[in-house]
Design a protein around this motif. Structure first.
Motif, PDB file in Angstrom:
ATOM      1  N   GLY A  99      17.739   6.065   5.454  1.00 15.78           N
ATOM      2  CA  GLY A  99      16.628   6.082   6.214  1.00 15.78           C
ATOM      3  C   GLY A  99      16.477   6.876   7.541  1.00 15.78           C
ATOM      4  N   THR A 100      17.561   6.957   8.057  1.00 18.10           N
ATOM      5  CA  THR A 100      17.695   7.854   9.312  1.00 18.10           C
ATOM      6  C   THR A 100      17.589   9.384   9.071  1.00 18.10           C
ATOM      7  N   VAL A 101      18.126   9.605   8.034  1.00 19.29           N
ATOM      8  CA  VAL A 101      18.080  10.956   7.480  1.00 19.29           C
ATOM      9  C   VAL A 101      16.546  11.210   7.248  1.00 19.29           C
TER      10      VAL A 101
ATOM     11  N   ASP B 147       8.309  18.368  13.766  1.00 19.89           N
ATOM     12  CA  ASP B 147       8.636  19.899  14.272  1.00 19.89           C
ATOM     13  C   ASP B 147       9.762  20.016  15.380  1.00 19.89           C
ATOM     14  N   PHE B 148      10.084  18.461  16.033  1.00 20.13           N
ATOM     15  CA  PHE B 148      11.499  18.626  16.920  1.00 20.13           C
ATOM     16  C   PHE B 148      12.108  17.320  16.692  1.00 20.13           C
ATOM     17  N   VAL B 149      13.363  17.179  16.756  1.00 20.33           N
ATOM     18  CA  VAL B 149      14.142  15.995  16.560  1.00 20.33           C
ATOM     19  C   VAL B 149      15.057  15.767  17.715  1.00 20.33           C
ATOM     20  N   VAL B 150      14.554  14.381  18.321  1.00 17.10           N
ATOM     21  CA  VAL B 150      15.321  13.954  19.604  1.00 17.10           C
ATOM     22  C   VAL B 150      16.531  12.981  18.864  1.00 17.10           C
ATOM     23  N   SER B 151      17.851  13.731  19.192  1.00 18.15           N
ATOM     24  CA  SER B 151      19.012  12.846  18.453  1.00 18.15           C
ATOM     25  C   SER B 151      19.595  11.824  19.535  1.00 18.15           C
ATOM     26  N   ALA B 152      19.167  10.623  19.853  1.00 17.79           N
ATOM     27  CA  ALA B 152      19.785   9.755  20.777  1.00 17.79           C
ATOM     28  C   ALA B 152      20.210   8.455  20.145  1.00 17.79           C
ATOM     29  N   ILE B 153      20.960   8.451  18.789  1.00 18.66           N
ATOM     30  CA  ILE B 153      21.762   7.282  18.446  1.00 18.66           C
ATOM     31  C   ILE B 153      23.048   7.451  18.981  1.00 18.66           C
ATOM     32  N   VAL B 154      23.462   6.305  19.562  1.00 18.19           N
ATOM     33  CA  VAL B 154      24.779   6.352  20.392  1.00 18.19           C
ATOM     34  C   VAL B 154      25.881   6.326  19.310  1.00 18.19           C
ATOM     35  N   GLY B 155      27.062   7.049  19.480  1.00 22.80           N
ATOM     36  CA  GLY B 155      28.159   7.010  18.781  1.00 22.80           C
ATOM     37  C   GLY B 155      27.852   7.914  17.473  1.00 22.80           C
ATOM     38  N   VAL B 156      28.782   7.884  16.643  1.00 26.74           N
ATOM     39  CA  VAL B 156      28.712   8.780  15.472  1.00 26.74           C
ATOM     40  C   VAL B 156      27.835   8.243  14.369  1.00 26.74           C
ATOM     41  N   ALA B 157      27.364   7.120  14.475  1.00 22.96           N
ATOM     42  CA  ALA B 157      26.001   6.686  13.501  1.00 22.96           C
ATOM     43  C   ALA B 157      25.010   7.343  13.440  1.00 22.96           C
ATOM     44  N   GLY B 158      24.610   8.572  14.371  1.00 26.73           N
ATOM     45  CA  GLY B 158      23.597   9.269  14.044  1.00 26.73           C
ATOM     46  C   GLY B 158      23.912  10.838  13.725  1.00 26.73           C
ATOM     47  N   LEU B 159      25.103  11.114  13.354  1.00 25.21           N
ATOM     48  CA  LEU B 159      25.629  12.330  12.985  1.00 25.21           C
ATOM     49  C   LEU B 159      25.083  13.005  11.740  1.00 25.21           C
ATOM     50  N   GLU B 160      25.103  12.010  10.695  1.00 28.38           N
ATOM     51  CA  GLU B 160      24.387  12.555   9.394  1.00 28.38           C
ATOM     52  C   GLU B 160      23.155  12.866   9.524  1.00 28.38           C
TER      53      GLU B 160
ATOM     54  N   GLY C 113      16.796  18.162  19.914  1.00 30.75           N
ATOM     55  CA  GLY C 113      16.992  17.806  21.436  1.00 30.75           C
ATOM     56  C   GLY C 113      18.329  16.886  21.594  1.00 30.75           C
ATOM     57  N   LEU C 114      19.551  17.046  21.589  1.00 29.98           N
ATOM     58  CA  LEU C 114      20.610  16.577  21.742  1.00 29.98           C
ATOM     59  C   LEU C 114      21.127  15.323  22.763  1.00 29.98           C
ATOM     60  N   ALA C 115      21.134  14.288  22.676  1.00 27.71           N
ATOM     61  CA  ALA C 115      21.261  13.298  23.706  1.00 27.71           C
ATOM     62  C   ALA C 115      22.475  12.697  23.182  1.00 27.71           C
ATOM     63  N   ASN C 116      23.141  12.858  22.534  1.00 26.64           N
ATOM     64  CA  ASN C 116      24.181  11.964  21.598  1.00 26.64           C
ATOM     65  C   ASN C 116      25.518  13.109  21.896  1.00 26.64           C
ATOM     66  N   LYS C 117      26.306  12.833  22.827  1.00 29.60           N
ATOM     67  CA  LYS C 117      27.445  13.677  23.142  1.00 29.60           C
ATOM     68  C   LYS C 117      28.609  13.281  21.880  1.00 29.60           C
ATOM     69  N   GLU C 118      28.544  12.115  21.430  1.00 27.59           N
ATOM     70  CA  GLU C 118      29.580  11.902  20.402  1.00 27.59           C
ATOM     71  C   GLU C 118      29.587  12.789  19.108  1.00 27.59           C
ATOM     72  N   ALA C 119      28.299  13.158  18.946  1.00 28.66           N
ATOM     73  CA  ALA C 119      28.071  13.994  17.554  1.00 28.66           C
ATOM     74  C   ALA C 119      28.700  15.084  17.955  1.00 28.66           C
TER      75      ALA C 119
ATOM     76  N   THR D 268      35.694  20.504   7.525  1.00 31.06           N
ATOM     77  CA  THR D 268      34.732  21.131   7.382  1.00 31.06           C
ATOM     78  C   THR D 268      33.396  20.541   6.621  1.00 31.06           C
ATOM     79  N   THR D 269      33.525  19.180   6.428  1.00 34.73           N
ATOM     80  CA  THR D 269      32.435  18.527   6.093  1.00 34.73           C
ATOM     81  C   THR D 269      31.964  17.078   6.884  1.00 34.73           C
ATOM     82  N   ILE D 270      30.746  16.573   6.927  1.00 36.38           N
ATOM     83  CA  ILE D 270      30.648  15.472   7.608  1.00 36.38           C
ATOM     84  C   ILE D 270      31.364  14.202   7.261  1.00 36.38           C
ATOM     85  N   ALA D 271      31.716  14.123   5.920  1.00 33.12           N
ATOM     86  CA  ALA D 271      32.418  13.021   5.189  1.00 33.12           C
ATOM     87  C   ALA D 271      33.706  12.983   5.754  1.00 33.12           C
ATOM     88  N   GLU D 272      34.478  14.502   5.798  1.00 31.49           N
ATOM     89  CA  GLU D 272      35.941  14.536   6.362  1.00 31.49           C
ATOM     90  C   GLU D 272      35.850  14.121   7.758  1.00 31.49           C
TER      91      GLU D 272
END
Length: 395
Positions: free
Chosen positions: A85-87, A96-109, A122-128, A363-367
């Motif tokens: 759903g997040t994807v 047109d523009f994505v603000v990435s602000a989910i805390v932790g690696v949860a929003g990485l994918e 717009g990157l607000a998630n330093k963990e990613a 080399t992949t998000i899964a890894e």
């Protein structure tokens, strides 16, 4: 009109982004929202903004939200859930523009999917960026997708770097408040309590980031993020302790010029900067020059704050080491907040996990996610041992 997708819409950055959209109705509109587990706020946002797609954490929450919207006669919103759903929110064609602000690696994918879909971020998630920055930046460069930092320090650097060419930059200076213990004798660190560590002198933040600021690990994560966002080696990313937190960061050029970015301590300004880039819209986020009456800058003490040293070492190696740094810290901080380990066991846990971590580059998000899981398991094992050999810290 720029249509905005927000990952983490119910958090502080997400709500500040919605505030910007509300203040600039002629420039911005909501396309889609990922709200997580806060059902009440998700419902309010759905009614107020009527996004085309809204995601929540679980299928159960999605069913509850759908029911509440039907009862409120709100229609036309696609309700989705989970990572998929997040994807969906992040890759909606209309966004047109994505603000990435989910805390932790949860929003990485979802953030990675947005880059692959060609969406400016717009990157607000330093963990990613810490965990998968090598992958994200490579994909962004390949597709010419802007990664615009919202984190105040990196947003400041981005602004200062517009004054010169990349080859003219000598080094970046990230400012740190120094947290509550910058002047505390090192011998007293073993007895720091949870309550003391949660009393930040400048900012009111979440519990993990407040503890990270007390250990300076938060600044360590920002070093790694800066290396990846701006393609700089760790040796060119410096930290200076600036207790007033007035100067958000500085960029030093080869001719000796140093440019500093100064503004109100309001996250709406870096959010607006990222969303409007390369324009600068008129806003009411003005700065009181009287706040510049006193400015102090100090060299950080690596003995007092070993997490900063560990972050530089992880940044030099990259790959799995930066993933492990973030994962181990999250587990160690949680244990400290639960009074299972002393304050000084936080860096000891991180260092022990890093010593076990192989020098590998996923080399992949899964890894990335697999290495994150391994590091968390190692940290839990080390924390359990530390908890049996040291007395918990009370109030």
């Amino acid at each position: 009109m720029k249509r905005i997708a927000i990952l983490g819409s119910t958090g502080s950055i997400g709500q500040s982004t919605l505030s910007i959209i509300e203040s600039f109705p002629d420039r911005y509109a909501v396309a889609s929202l990922a709200a997580g587990q806060n059902l009440d706020e998700a419902f309010r946002q759905a009614v107020r903004w009527c996004p085309a797609v809204m995601s929540v954490a679980t299928a159960e929450l999605a069913d509850q939200l759908s029911k509440r919207l039907r009862e409120a006669s709100v229609t036309g919103i696609e309700i989705v859930h989970g990572t998929s759903g997040t994807v969906r929110v992040a890759t909606l064609p209309e966004a047109d523009f994505v603000v990435s602000a989910i805390v932790g690696v949860a929003g990485l994918e979802a953030t990675y999917a947005a880059v692959l879909a060609g969406k400016p971020i717009g990157l607000a998630n330093k963990e990613a960026m810490v965990a998968a920055g090598e992958i994200l930046t490579a994909a962004a460069r390949e597709r010419n997708v802007p990664l615009l930092p919202i984190d105040s320090e990196h947003n400041a650097v981005h602004q200062c770097m517009r004054a010169g060419e990349r080859g003219e930059i000598k080094q970046i200076w990230l400012t740190a408040s120094g947290g509550p213990f910058r002047n505390k004798p090192l011998a007293e660190f073993e007895h720091i309590t949870v309550e003391q560590a949660l009393k930040h002198p400048t900012w009111v933040m979440g519990r993990r980031i407040t503890i990270d600021s007390a250990t300076l690990l938060n600044k360590g994560l920002e070093i790694i993020e800066a290396c990846r966002l701006f393609d700089m080696p760790p040796s060119q990313v410096k930290v200076t302790v600036h207790p007033e937190s007035t100067v958000h960061s500085l960029v030093e050029y080869v001719d000796g010029s140093i440019l500093a970015q100064i503004s109100v301590t309001d996250m709406r300004l870096p959010i607006l900067y990222a969303m409007a880039y390369p324009e600068r819209p008129v806003s009411n986020l003005t700065f009181d020059m009287a706040a510049l009456s006193q400015l102090n800058f100090q060299t950080p003490d690596f003995e007092r704050f070993p997490c900063l040293r560990l972050a530089y070492e992880a940044a030099e190696i990259g790959g799995a080491h930066t993933i492990a740094l973030n994962a181990a810290d999250e587990i160690a901080v949680a244990a400290f907040l639960e009074r299972a380990i002393p304050f000084t066991a936080i860096p000891r846990t991180i260092e022990a996990v890093l010593e076990e971590t192989p020098e590998t580059h996923p080399t992949t998000i899964a890894e990335v996610l697999a290495l994150d899981t391994e590091a968390r398991e190692a940290a839990r094992r080390i924390v359990a041992t530390a908890g049996r050999t040291s007395a918990p810290i009370g109030a």
